[in-house]
Design a protein around this motif. Structure first.
Motif, short mmCIF file in Angstrom:
data_model
loop_
_atom_site.label_atom_id
_atom_site.label_comp_id
_atom_site.label_asym_id
_atom_site.label_seq_id
_atom_site.Cartn_x
_atom_site.Cartn_y
_atom_site.Cartn_z
N ALA A 1 48.04 57.99 41.96
CA ALA A 1 48.63 57.79 43.29
C ALA A 1 48.36 56.37 43.76
CB ALA A 1 48.06 58.80 44.28
N GLN B 1 43.24 63.26 45.49
CA GLN B 1 44.54 62.75 45.13
C GLN B 1 44.64 62.58 43.61
OE1 GLN B 1 44.91 59.07 47.25
NE2 GLN B 1 45.13 60.04 49.26
N SER B 2 45.85 62.32 43.16
CA SER B 2 46.06 62.04 41.75
C SER B 2 45.50 60.66 41.40
CB SER B 2 47.56 62.09 41.41
OG SER B 2 47.79 61.61 40.10
N PRO B 3 44.89 60.49 40.23
CA PRO B 3 44.40 59.15 39.85
C PRO B 3 45.50 58.11 39.77
CG PRO B 3 43.46 60.85 38.43
CD PRO B 3 44.55 61.50 39.23
N ASP C 1 47.85 53.17 46.23
CA ASP C 1 47.26 52.93 47.54
C ASP C 1 47.11 51.44 47.75
OD1 ASP C 1 45.11 52.15 46.00
OD2 ASP C 1 43.92 53.93 46.40
N ALA D 1 39.40 52.80 41.42
CA ALA D 1 40.59 53.48 41.93
C ALA D 1 40.62 54.94 41.50
CB ALA D 1 41.84 52.75 41.46
N ARG E 1 37.90 56.78 43.46
CA ARG E 1 38.27 56.88 44.88
C ARG E 1 39.36 57.92 45.10
NH1 ARG E 1 39.64 51.99 45.30
NH2 ARG E 1 41.89 52.21 45.04
N ARG E 2 40.38 57.92 44.29
CA ARG E 2 41.49 58.85 44.48
C ARG E 2 41.09 60.27 44.10
NH1 ARG E 2 45.72 54.71 41.50
NH2 ARG E 2 45.74 53.13 43.16
N THR E 3 40.31 60.42 43.05
CA THR E 3 39.87 61.76 42.67
C THR E 3 38.95 62.35 43.72
OG1 THR E 3 40.02 61.09 40.34
CG2 THR E 3 38.81 63.11 40.83
#
Length: 449
Positions: free
Chosen positions: A303, A299-301, A305, A290, A293-295
């Motif tokens: 955030a 996006q913020s770690p 989803d 996660a 994927r977010r970084t």
């Protein structure tokens, strides 16, 4: 063992009995947020289940303090006080987040404060056993950094998998069972008293999870929320820290008679924190994926989803209950496989058994990709997804110039009428044959203007 069973039963019973009143309190307090896009449940469900779990934890500790053998854990160290203080801070932070919502950075700071309070009270890594070298002492600063990092990682790993009914509680319960078997063997098998706090923490975790799962299995009546998930992650971390670096390999060497056998028996200890990390291997992998994927997406770690491992199982085609059971299976396979490898002297047998179970797990995991249709003789005994669906028959189109006679004409005339209600049929029955709906006469000729 009887004292541990008594503590487990009391913890589970108090947690179970408190969950019902806590659910009513959560509904009255408004701790029941509306559905979000990433949620998989279909109706708003109250949170704050961590309140009942914290009550079960306190009840279990109170019972353990009154027992003859377990009361020694309270007098020989400060691990119990450190656990209660850290769990209390984490629980209070989770309650605030479940009710009003807390910013991700503020939540991370609170987690570090709870871990720091426990380190200040003595729950910290002192030495790290390294293969071929032996115990390597770490400075107080290094021990604090390692301990705080372990707490934060485990807390967020458990929090990340709390996305399906009963998932987080069940996986933590499996991890606690595996850790109990290992730490209990160290305490009673090799008379290592430093492993006693880890045994008690594992029993408390099992009782809390079992008592809450009765209300949290699908369809869940209440969620544990961050007040429960973060507290469970902290207790796993405390159990790991309390045993890591405190086990003297010379004690096991004297029991087993050879350094080779002792090295094999101490595999999870010689590799720093291997067993605590393997029992939460799936939550930890989900956390790392996660963050990456977010970084990578900018996006913020932190955030939220809908791309966690349990979400992907639902997207593949598994039902809610089957997705949870699959996660249970893999968590138990990794956790108990590690314990079995550290206990037995035949590592090859363990590896072969794990390989066979992995093959079974992969077959179950890929089942939605392949949907064989069962023979008609056994369709009544298989799930609906494997039954042959009847093919709907449609009337053949009538070509131009074709005349329908006999049964075909009667069937063609009755099919449109079958779609009408009884009231429509009554109204149509009162219209004279040959009349026009546009006000025409019976001979079909229209009126003059």
């Amino acid at each position: 063992m009887r004292e541990y069973l008594l503590v487990l039963f009391c913890t589970a019973a108090v947690t179970y009995l408190l969950t019902g009143p806590v659910r009513k309190f959560a509904i009255a307090a408004g701790a029941m947020p509306p559905l979000r896009a990433r949620d998989v449940h279909r109706e708003p469900t109250p949170r704050l289940g961590g309140i009942a779990m914290f009550g079960g934890l306190c009840a279990g500790i109170l019972v353990a303090s009154q027992l003859d053998n377990l009361s020694k854990v309270f007098s020989q160290g400060t691990d119990i006080r450190a656990l209660l203080s850290g769990a209390g801070i984490m629980w209070l932070l989770g309650v605030l987040d479940d009710k009003w919502g807390v910013d991700a950075l503020v939540k991370l700071g609170g987690q570090m404060i709870a871990a720091g309070v426990m380190v200040w009270q003595g729950v910290t890594v002192i030495t790290l056993p390294v293969p071929g070298v032996g115990p390597v002492a770490v400075s107080p600063t290094q021990g604090m950094v390692i301990s705080v990092t372990l707490v934060v990682v485990m807390v967020n790993a458990v929090n990340f998998i709390d996305g399906l009914d009963g998932l987080a509680g069940g996986m933590v319960c499996i991890a606690a069972m595996a850790f109990f078997l290992y730490s209990y063997r160290l305490w009673y098998g090799y008379t290592i008293t430093d492993a006693a706090p880890a045994v008690l923490f594992s029993v408390l975790l099992i009782g809390m999870c079992l008592g809450f799962l009765a209300h949290n299995m699908h369809p869940a009546r209440i969620f544990m929320g961050d007040s429960g998930s973060m507290m469970l992650g902290l207790m796993l971390a405390v159990a790991a820290i309390s045993i890591t670096g405190r086990v003297d390999p010379d004690l096991i060497t004297s029991e087993l008679g050879s350094q080779t056998a002792a090295t094999h028996a101490l595999v999870p200890i010689y590799i720093p924190l291997l067993l605590p990390l393997t029992v939460i291997a799936l939550p930890l992998a989900d956390l790392l994926l996660a963050v990456v994927r977010r970084t990578w997406a900018g996006q913020s770690p932190f955030a939220a989803d809908k791309r966690h491992l349990h979400h992907r199982l639902l997207q593949v085609g598994h039902s809610h209950s089957r997705a949870v059971l699959i996660m249970y299976f893999w968590a138990a396979l990794i956790a108990f496989g590690t314990v079995a490898f550290s206990v037995t002297n035949t590592g090859r047998t363990v590896v072969l058994a794990l390989a066979g179970l992995c093959l079974v797990g992969l077959v179950v995991l890929l089942t939605p990709r392949f949907r064989p249709r069962a023979p008609r003789a056994v369709q009544a005994f298989v799930p609906p997804r494997y039954r042959r669906r009847p093919v709907a028959r449609t009337a053949a189109p009538v070509t131009e110039g074709e005349v329908l006679t006999g049964e075909s004409a009667a069937r063609a005339a009755s099919e449109p009428m079958a779609e009408l209600s009884a009231e429509d049929k009554r109204l149509l029955g009162g219209v004279p044959k040959g009349s026009s709906t546009a006000g025409g006469t019976g001979n079909g000729k229209g009126r003059g203007r």
